[in-house]
Motif scaffolding. Sequence first.
Motif, mmCIF file in Angstrom:
data_model
loop_
_atom_site.group_PDB
_atom_site.id
_atom_site.type_symbol
_atom_site.label_atom_id
_atom_site.label_comp_id
_atom_site.label_asym_id
_atom_site.label_seq_id
_atom_site.Cartn_x
_atom_site.Cartn_y
_atom_site.Cartn_z
ATOM 1 N N GLY A 93 -3.211 6.630 17.083
ATOM 2 C CA GLY A 93 -2.551 5.575 16.307
ATOM 3 C C GLY A 93 -1.243 6.053 15.699
ATOM 4 N N LEU A 94 -1.249 7.245 15.119
ATOM 5 C CA LEU A 94 -0.033 7.766 14.469
ATOM 6 C C LEU A 94 1.066 8.046 15.488
ATOM 7 C CD1 LEU A 94 -1.389 10.238 11.745
ATOM 8 C CD2 LEU A 94 -0.740 7.857 11.510
ATOM 9 N N SER A 95 0.670 8.489 16.677
ATOM 10 C CA SER A 95 1.697 8.832 17.680
ATOM 11 C C SER A 95 2.479 7.597 18.108
ATOM 12 C CB SER A 95 1.028 9.488 18.893
ATOM 13 O OG SER A 95 0.281 8.513 19.590
ATOM 14 N N ARG A 96 1.852 6.410 17.965
ATOM 15 C CA ARG A 96 2.538 5.192 18.402
ATOM 16 C C ARG A 96 3.041 4.356 17.227
ATOM 17 N NH1 ARG A 96 -2.047 3.594 22.788
ATOM 18 N NH2 ARG A 96 -2.158 5.634 23.760
ATOM 19 N N THR A 97 2.824 4.869 16.017
ATOM 20 C CA THR A 97 3.265 4.106 14.835
ATOM 21 C C THR A 97 4.038 5.051 13.900
ATOM 22 O OG1 THR A 97 1.106 3.036 15.044
ATOM 23 C CG2 THR A 97 2.439 2.395 13.157
ATOM 24 N N PRO A 98 5.315 5.276 14.197
ATOM 25 C CA PRO A 98 6.086 6.279 13.448
ATOM 26 C C PRO A 98 6.102 6.043 11.931
ATOM 27 C CG PRO A 98 7.296 5.568 15.369
ATOM 28 C CD PRO A 98 6.105 4.674 15.284
ATOM 29 N N GLY B 17 1.316 -1.240 21.853
ATOM 30 C CA GLY B 17 2.492 -0.461 21.449
ATOM 31 C C GLY B 17 2.361 0.138 20.077
ATOM 32 N N ARG B 18 1.714 -0.568 19.150
ATOM 33 C CA ARG B 18 1.608 -0.045 17.779
ATOM 34 C C ARG B 18 0.178 -0.194 17.257
ATOM 35 N NH1 ARG B 18 6.537 -2.532 17.565
ATOM 36 N NH2 ARG B 18 5.640 -4.474 16.812
ATOM 37 N N PRO B 19 -0.731 0.590 17.822
ATOM 38 C CA PRO B 19 -2.122 0.416 17.413
ATOM 39 C C PRO B 19 -2.394 1.124 16.071
ATOM 40 C CG PRO B 19 -1.965 2.095 19.092
ATOM 41 C CD PRO B 19 -0.563 1.666 18.790
ATOM 42 N N ALA B 20 -1.720 0.633 15.028
ATOM 43 C CA ALA B 20 -1.871 1.268 13.714
ATOM 44 C C ALA B 20 -3.308 1.178 13.219
ATOM 45 C CB ALA B 20 -0.925 0.607 12.711
ATOM 46 N N TRP B 21 -4.027 0.153 13.694
ATOM 47 C CA TRP B 21 -5.401 -0.030 13.230
ATOM 48 C C TRP B 21 -6.286 1.148 13.611
ATOM 49 C CZ3 TRP B 21 -9.247 0.024 16.848
ATOM 50 C CH2 TRP B 21 -8.852 -0.164 18.180
ATOM 51 N N LEU B 22 -5.866 1.927 14.623
ATOM 52 C CA LEU B 22 -6.672 3.090 15.021
ATOM 53 C C LEU B 22 -6.770 4.107 13.880
ATOM 54 C CD1 LEU B 22 -5.421 3.677 18.681
ATOM 55 C CD2 LEU B 22 -7.727 3.030 17.977
#
Lengths: 266, 307
Positions: A93-98, B17-22
Amino acid sequence: MSVALGFLRRSGFHLFAATVVAFLVTPFVISLLVSFFPGRSIGLPTIETGLTLDWYGIVLTDPLYRQGLVNSAVVGVLVAAVSLTLALPLVIGLSRTPRLRWLTGAIVIPATVPTVILGMQSLVAFEALGIRGSLLSIVAAHSLWGLPLAMLVLKAAHDRLDPGLLEAARSLGAGAARATWEVTLPLLGPALVVGAILAFVASLNELVMSLFLAGGNVRTLPTVVWPQVRHAVRPDVAAASSILLVVALVATGLAYLLWRGQTNRA
Amino acid sequence: MTTASSPAAGARRSWAGRPAWLALPAVLFFLVVFVLPFIGVGRVAVAGDPPAGTGTFFDLSVFRPANLLDVAGERLFRSVMGVTVRTGIIITGVCMAVAVPFAAYIHTRRGWVKAALISAVALPKLVNLLVLLYGVLLTLGSGGVINDVLLGLGIVDQPLRLFGNLFAVVFTEVLVVLPYPVLLLLAAFEASDSRHFDAARSLGAGPVRAYLETVIRPAWPAVVGAAIISAVWAVGAFVGPLVLGNPPYYTVAVEVYLRALERLQWVDAAGWAILSVGAFGLALGGANLVLRAIQRRSAEPRGGASA
């Protein structure tokens, strides 16, 4: 003159380093040697006294020690599982959400807080929840250390992955979840094992939080050994300590070999 | 450039693209097992003592912030804080005095020697604290290795008392803390460019001067960072003061442990914990700000803001 001075300086530097290494290693070597001493008091084995494995036999057959060892192993395995289960999605998750990268620093905070404070806050929280002294409470507290370790290992490995591989999988039609399952996870395999081992070793070695939380039948090996270290120095304690030493060293050695394999492959 | 063919596809791509929920499970764990319990300790610190015979450890129906003032006003608290700070400074000083040259020594080695030295440094962090404590007890005891050597060489007639004093506390805690600054400094030294060292040598600097100027000086922020990390661990010293020290050497951590688990005074223990975390947090937070200022200054180009 300058050659002699250079030699003295180099010798002094080597001597200093040898002293530091002796300082670091001696307590562990002595602890290990005492566990083979055949007398009932404390001493170092010599050719005259010979060696014995009796203290290991006592530790492995004594119900209290054995229960502590089993509890430590069970807690360690659960901490490893919890840490990986939380760390893997976090890292992906962090790698794709800077904009969430600051979370990396936040998750590491518990590893920098004095363990007595962690113990005190766990004591209060788990007492309020009525689960103090349970396996769950110790696993949760130990995971405060396991999670940052697993996260840092997985993050280091994930950052080394070739993003082109994931993009190739996506361009061939795989969804995000399938690409992660088929590409990212297999490549992270050794790092997952290393993260699990480090979390296990951290749990195995943890003493202070366990002192605050252990109770009843749920006592880890360090909490069984603790009163004897405080109040009496006996060879069976050396044997119990040496078992912890050997397990931790073997596990860490394995983790190192796996990590070297992972970095060589990357 | 691709375009979304439908709202559903767009939503799916946004998820991928932005799986912040993970990050959510770990964040929830962090909040539930770390943040909320810390707030809980703060609440217990201002709670009332439990009514006799209830079997509880605090009374949350009472809200008494003056508890913290009472603890802060205790002579014992101030004295133990003083001991903790003094011991922390000594441990940090010894750690840094050993760590800088030892990290430099490891940095200048190669191959298996370097690997063996790194393993030796990491050893105290890889094994249980009890193994370390037990080894220290056997090393410093009246029949321990140091006394055996001193007696054998005829330097002393009677075994020296090497534990139950400040020396034993510092000896133990330096063993616990030393791996952090050494490994951190080693990482910083490894990041140095060896061509700078070679250039300094070719310009006539001796090996020590060249090393100081091209490896240690650029790593100055890491030196300060290593000192801060050592100080964090040093002020949290627990096992050394408790097992190898005496009451005059007890730190805040020991007092929190004794109050919580041996005297069952949870409200008092929570007060000690909160005040000490606050005090050390402020001190070390201030040190961290200084570190950042140093890093900013060292990142600025020499010659000031002439650009």
